[in-house]
Design a protein around this motif. Structure first.
Motif, short mmCIF file in Angstrom:
data_model
loop_
_atom_site.label_atom_id
_atom_site.label_comp_id
_atom_site.label_asym_id
_atom_site.label_seq_id
_atom_site.Cartn_x
_atom_site.Cartn_y
_atom_site.Cartn_z
N PRO A 213 -5.27 -10.94 1.03
CA PRO A 213 -4.92 -9.53 1.21
C PRO A 213 -3.87 -9.06 0.22
O PRO A 213 -3.11 -9.86 -0.35
CB PRO A 213 -4.35 -9.51 2.63
N THR A 214 -3.84 -7.77 0.01
CA THR A 214 -2.71 -7.15 -0.66
C THR A 214 -1.61 -7.02 0.39
O THR A 214 -1.80 -6.33 1.39
CB THR A 214 -3.07 -5.77 -1.22
N GLY A 229 2.48 8.41 3.08
CA GLY A 229 2.19 8.96 1.76
C GLY A 229 3.35 9.67 1.11
O GLY A 229 3.15 10.55 0.27
N ARG A 230 4.58 9.26 1.47
CA ARG A 230 5.76 9.96 0.98
C ARG A 230 6.65 9.10 0.09
O ARG A 230 7.86 9.31 0.04
CB ARG A 230 6.56 10.50 2.17
N GLY A 231 6.08 8.13 -0.61
CA GLY A 231 6.87 7.35 -1.55
C GLY A 231 7.02 5.90 -1.14
O GLY A 231 6.64 5.51 -0.03
N ALA A 237 4.80 -5.05 -3.12
CA ALA A 237 3.44 -5.51 -2.85
C ALA A 237 3.14 -6.76 -3.67
O ALA A 237 3.58 -6.88 -4.82
CB ALA A 237 2.42 -4.41 -3.17
N THR A 238 2.42 -7.68 -3.06
CA THR A 238 1.99 -8.90 -3.75
C THR A 238 0.53 -9.18 -3.43
O THR A 238 0.01 -8.70 -2.41
CB THR A 238 2.84 -10.12 -3.32
N GLN A 239 -0.10 -9.96 -4.27
CA GLN A 239 -1.45 -10.45 -4.01
C GLN A 239 -1.52 -11.89 -4.49
O GLN A 239 -1.15 -12.18 -5.63
CB GLN A 239 -2.49 -9.59 -4.72
N ASN A 246 2.74 -2.05 -9.29
CA ASN A 246 2.82 -0.82 -8.51
C ASN A 246 2.34 -1.07 -7.08
O ASN A 246 1.35 -1.79 -6.87
CB ASN A 246 1.96 0.28 -9.14
N VAL A 247 3.04 -0.50 -6.13
CA VAL A 247 2.60 -0.57 -4.73
C VAL A 247 1.39 0.33 -4.58
O VAL A 247 1.42 1.50 -4.99
CB VAL A 247 3.72 -0.12 -3.78
#
Length: 254
Positions: A213-214, A229-231, A237-239, A246-247
């Motif tokens: 998963p991300t 959705g506000r920043g 984030a990792t994968q 970028n997230v």
């Protein structure tokens, strides 16, 4: 004559009413910090000025009051005549003079509070219909308003942040959002982990069955802000254990 109090005695409902009233007071404080000229400035919602936002919050209180009247009388009184009527109302409200716009917020908030206060205990269980067509008990209107006033206080774009929102409100909002993702299957391959800084325990949402998963991690305020959705402040984030530059954007939820 003594002060009039809520007719309900349900402890959970009284606590929910307190969160809604605190959110209204917080929105009022941020609104009062704005000059009349600053009402013309941009809100954090795309295409809206602060005027549109204040009008929305004012008319939202009136719309929820109609649902409480429905619960009290048994006479169906929808929140809005139509989605178009709602939009027209907000656009009209945005043209009001500053004093009229502020009065709209103040008076509608007082009206809703009185409707809640005077609703008999048993009427809180009466079923009403939201603008999205969901049939819910009248008690759900408290959360509907709580969510609006706290998040839109941030959207006034004059210093409020998701860190100002109480943890119980953030937790329920995040649960609402991730449940909507799950229902629509838009969270596939996405795992969200909230660290224990605010909550005292790690919280996990999203696709827990994904092989690679991300993984999006952060604090409760940060993750909730990202989910709405506000920043992405304080969110990473990792994968496969590799940090992403970028997230990814959160799936839409409304």
């Amino acid at each position: 004559m003594g002060a009039r109090t809520d007719q309900t005695t349900d402890p959970a409902l009284l606590q929910s009413l307190l969160q809604a009233r605190r959110g209204t007071a917080f929105f009022a404080r941020k609104l009062n910090e704005l000059t009349d000229t600053e009402l013309d400035g941009a809100a954090l919602l795309h295409g809206w000025t602060r005027r549109h936002l204040v009008a929305h919050i004012g008319y939202n209180a009136r719309a929820i009051s109609r649902l409480i009247e429905w619960a009290a009388t048994g006479i169906e009184t929808p929140m809005y005549a139509s989605p178009e009527a709602r939009d027209d109302e907000i656009n009209f409200g945005a043209t009001l003079s500053p004093i009229a716009l502020r009065n709209l917020f103040d008076h509608s908030a007082v009206h809703l509070n009185v409707e809640w206060r005077d609703l008999p205990e048993q009427a809180w269980h009466e079923r009403v219909k939201t603008a999205q067509g969901r049939t819910v008990p009248a008690s759900e209107t408290v959360w509907m308003r709580t969510r609006e006033v706290w998040t839109h206080a941030v959207d006034l774009n004059n210093g409020a942040s998701f860190s100002d929102i109480p943890a119980p409100v953030l937790t329920r909002l995040l649960q609402d959002i991730t449940s909507a993702w799950k229902t629509r299957a838009t969270d596939t391959g996405l795992l969200i982990r909230v660290d224990r800084t605010v909550t005292g325990t790690d919280l996990t949402y999203g696709d827990t069955t994904a092989q690679n998963p991300t993984l999006v991690t952060g604090t409760l305020p940060g993750i909730t802000q990202w989910a709405t959705g506000r920043g992405t402040p304080g969110v990473t984030a990792t994968q496969n254990g590799v940090p992403l530059e970028n997230v990814p954007s959160a799936p839409h939820w409304i």
